[in-house]
Write a protein that holds these residues in place. Structure first.
Motif, PDB file in Angstrom:
ATOM      1  N   GLN A 123      24.176 -23.703  37.408  1.00 19.17           N
ATOM      2  CA  GLN A 123      22.954 -23.439  38.167  1.00 19.17           C
ATOM      3  C   GLN A 123      21.787 -24.175  37.518  1.00 19.17           C
ATOM      4  N   ALA A 124      21.298 -25.219  38.181  1.00 12.43           N
ATOM      5  CA  ALA A 124      20.163 -25.986  37.666  1.00 12.43           C
ATOM      6  C   ALA A 124      18.892 -25.153  37.733  1.00 12.43           C
ATOM      7  N   SER A 125      17.999 -25.396  36.784  1.00 17.14           N
ATOM      8  CA  SER A 125      16.712 -24.713  36.747  1.00 17.14           C
ATOM      9  C   SER A 125      15.604 -25.748  36.629  1.00 17.14           C
ATOM     10  N   PRO A 126      14.467 -25.480  37.240  1.00 16.42           N
ATOM     11  CA  PRO A 126      13.327 -26.330  36.898  1.00 16.42           C
ATOM     12  C   PRO A 126      12.987 -26.092  35.434  1.00 16.42           C
ATOM     13  N   ASN A 127      12.530 -27.118  34.755  1.00 16.75           N
ATOM     14  CA  ASN A 127      12.115 -26.985  33.359  1.00 16.75           C
ATOM     15  C   ASN A 127      10.660 -26.520  33.358  1.00 16.75           C
ATOM     16  N   LEU A 128      10.429 -25.274  32.958  1.00 21.29           N
ATOM     17  CA  LEU A 128       9.098 -24.686  32.979  1.00 21.29           C
ATOM     18  C   LEU A 128       8.319 -24.874  31.685  1.00 21.29           C
ATOM     19  N   ALA A 129       8.864 -25.616  30.730  1.00 17.33           N
ATOM     20  CA  ALA A 129       8.181 -25.823  29.451  1.00 17.33           C
ATOM     21  C   ALA A 129       6.884 -26.598  29.656  1.00 17.33           C
ATOM     22  N   GLN A 130       5.901 -26.303  28.816  1.00 18.82           N
ATOM     23  CA  GLN A 130       4.619 -27.013  28.900  1.00 18.82           C
ATOM     24  C   GLN A 130       4.742 -28.472  28.477  1.00 18.82           C
ATOM     25  N   GLU A 131       5.707 -28.751  27.618  1.00 20.05           N
ATOM     26  CA  GLU A 131       5.986 -30.130  27.188  1.00 20.05           C
ATOM     27  C   GLU A 131       7.430 -30.454  27.558  1.00 20.05           C
ATOM     28  N   PRO A 132       7.736 -30.692  28.841  1.00 22.52           N
ATOM     29  CA  PRO A 132       9.128 -30.867  29.261  1.00 22.52           C
ATOM     30  C   PRO A 132       9.813 -32.099  28.678  1.00 22.52           C
ATOM     31  N   GLU A 133       9.067 -33.020  28.126  1.00 28.46           N
ATOM     32  CA  GLU A 133       9.681 -34.186  27.491  1.00 28.46           C
ATOM     33  C   GLU A 133      10.180 -33.845  26.077  1.00 28.46           C
ATOM     34  N   ARG A 134       9.784 -32.661  25.552  1.00 32.11           N
ATOM     35  CA  ARG A 134      10.169 -32.276  24.192  1.00 32.11           C
ATOM     36  C   ARG A 134      10.837 -30.904  24.103  1.00 32.11           C
ATOM     37  N   ARG A 135      10.725 -30.125  25.170  1.00 29.77           N
ATOM     38  CA  ARG A 135      11.252 -28.760  25.162  1.00 29.77           C
ATOM     39  C   ARG A 135      11.815 -28.417  26.531  1.00 29.77           C
ATOM     40  N   PHE A 136      12.558 -27.308  26.565  1.00 28.86           N
ATOM     41  CA  PHE A 136      13.013 -26.823  27.866  1.00 28.86           C
ATOM     42  C   PHE A 136      12.791 -25.323  27.949  1.00 28.86           C
ATOM     43  N   GLU A 137      12.586 -24.861  29.157  1.00 25.93           N
ATOM     44  CA  GLU A 137      12.469 -23.430  29.434  1.00 25.93           C
ATOM     45  C   GLU A 137      13.096 -23.174  30.794  1.00 25.93           C
ATOM     46  N   VAL A 138      14.171 -22.406  30.795  1.00 26.41           N
ATOM     47  CA  VAL A 138      14.855 -22.045  32.029  1.00 26.41           C
ATOM     48  C   VAL A 138      13.994 -21.029  32.770  1.00 26.41           C
ATOM     49  N   ASP A 139      13.935 -21.158  34.086  1.00 25.50           N
ATOM     50  CA  ASP A 139      13.169 -20.241  34.921  1.00 25.50           C
ATOM     51  C   ASP A 139      13.746 -18.830  34.798  1.00 25.50           C
ATOM     52  N   PRO A 140      12.973 -17.863  34.294  1.00 23.10           N
ATOM     53  CA  PRO A 140      13.499 -16.500  34.149  1.00 23.10           C
ATOM     54  C   PRO A 140      13.869 -15.870  35.496  1.00 23.10           C
ATOM     55  N   ALA A 141      13.237 -16.305  36.576  1.00 27.23           N
ATOM     56  CA  ALA A 141      13.581 -15.775  37.899  1.00 27.23           C
ATOM     57  C   ALA A 141      15.014 -16.153  38.271  1.00 27.23           C
ATOM     58  N   LEU A 142      15.450 -17.351  37.881  1.00 28.88           N
ATOM     59  CA  LEU A 142      16.833 -17.764  38.121  1.00 28.88           C
ATOM     60  C   LEU A 142      17.781 -16.854  37.358  1.00 28.88           C
ATOM     61  N   ARG A 143      17.479 -16.592  36.125  1.00 27.73           N
ATOM     62  CA  ARG A 143      18.331 -15.736  35.291  1.00 27.73           C
ATOM     63  C   ARG A 143      18.449 -14.334  35.886  1.00 27.73           C
ATOM     64  N   LEU A 144      17.330 -13.758  36.292  1.00 28.67           N
ATOM     65  CA  LEU A 144      17.343 -12.422  36.877  1.00 28.67           C
ATOM     66  C   LEU A 144      18.117 -12.395  38.193  1.00 28.67           C
ATOM     67  N   ARG A 145      17.918 -13.421  39.017  1.00 27.34           N
ATOM     68  CA  ARG A 145      18.641 -13.497  40.288  1.00 27.34           C
ATOM     69  C   ARG A 145      20.146 -13.564  40.043  1.00 27.34           C
TER      70      ARG A 145
END
Length: 159
Positions: free
Chosen positions: A47-69
């Protein structure tokens, strides 16, 4: 060991290349199997997620809404979120210090794809292990579901 379908691994790699120079990320859905050779994570869906990190070129953050769903949808199905994946643009296919600092769920498998100049060069697999009260990443085998062990042939004239 982590086992994944070839088509799913290709999706992860394609996404990593398309997201360059940003990190791609997503979740792995599947089952965990205990066997005589240790823990095996079998990936059944990606399941792909948009990268919600503030610095997406250096970090990643999976969308918590995807995880909950996913957690709601998978409840009672026998499958669960078994891992996550992300890419390292112009980096290595191994966990970084940032990855270790963000690794708060020791049961999750991690897949990391190194991408150099828009070309994926390697995807590696890792599990978390605790040693002296500290978490660390341990590299594990990554196999596609069509992988077969080598068979030694005797007397066929080959090498």
């Amino acid at each position: 060991m982590i086992v994944i379908a070839t088509a799913q691994l290709k999706r992860i790699v394609d996404e990593a290349e398309q997201s360059f120079p940003n990190e791609s990320c997503g979740l792995l859905v599947g089952v965990e199997e205990a066997g005589t050779t240790g823990r095996t994570v079998r990936v059944l869906d990606v399941q792909a997620s948009p990268n919600l990190a503030q610095e997406p070129e250096r970090r990643f953050e999976v969308d918590p809404a995807l995880r909950l769903r996913l957690q709601r949808e998978l409840r009672g199905s026998g499958t669960r979120v078994v891992g996550l994946y992300h890419s390292h643009p112009n980096g290595k296919a191994q966990p970084s210090a940032q990855d270790l600092a963000a690794a708060w769920e020791p049961d999750l498998a991690w897949l990391i794809t190194a991408v150099r100049d828009r070309q994926a060069v390697l995807t590696s697999a890792h599990l978390l292990a605790e040693n002296d009260g500290r978490l660390r990443f341990v590299p594990v085998a990554l196999r596609t579901d069509d992988w077969e062990p080598y068979v030694e042939r005797v007397g066929d004239g080959g090498p």
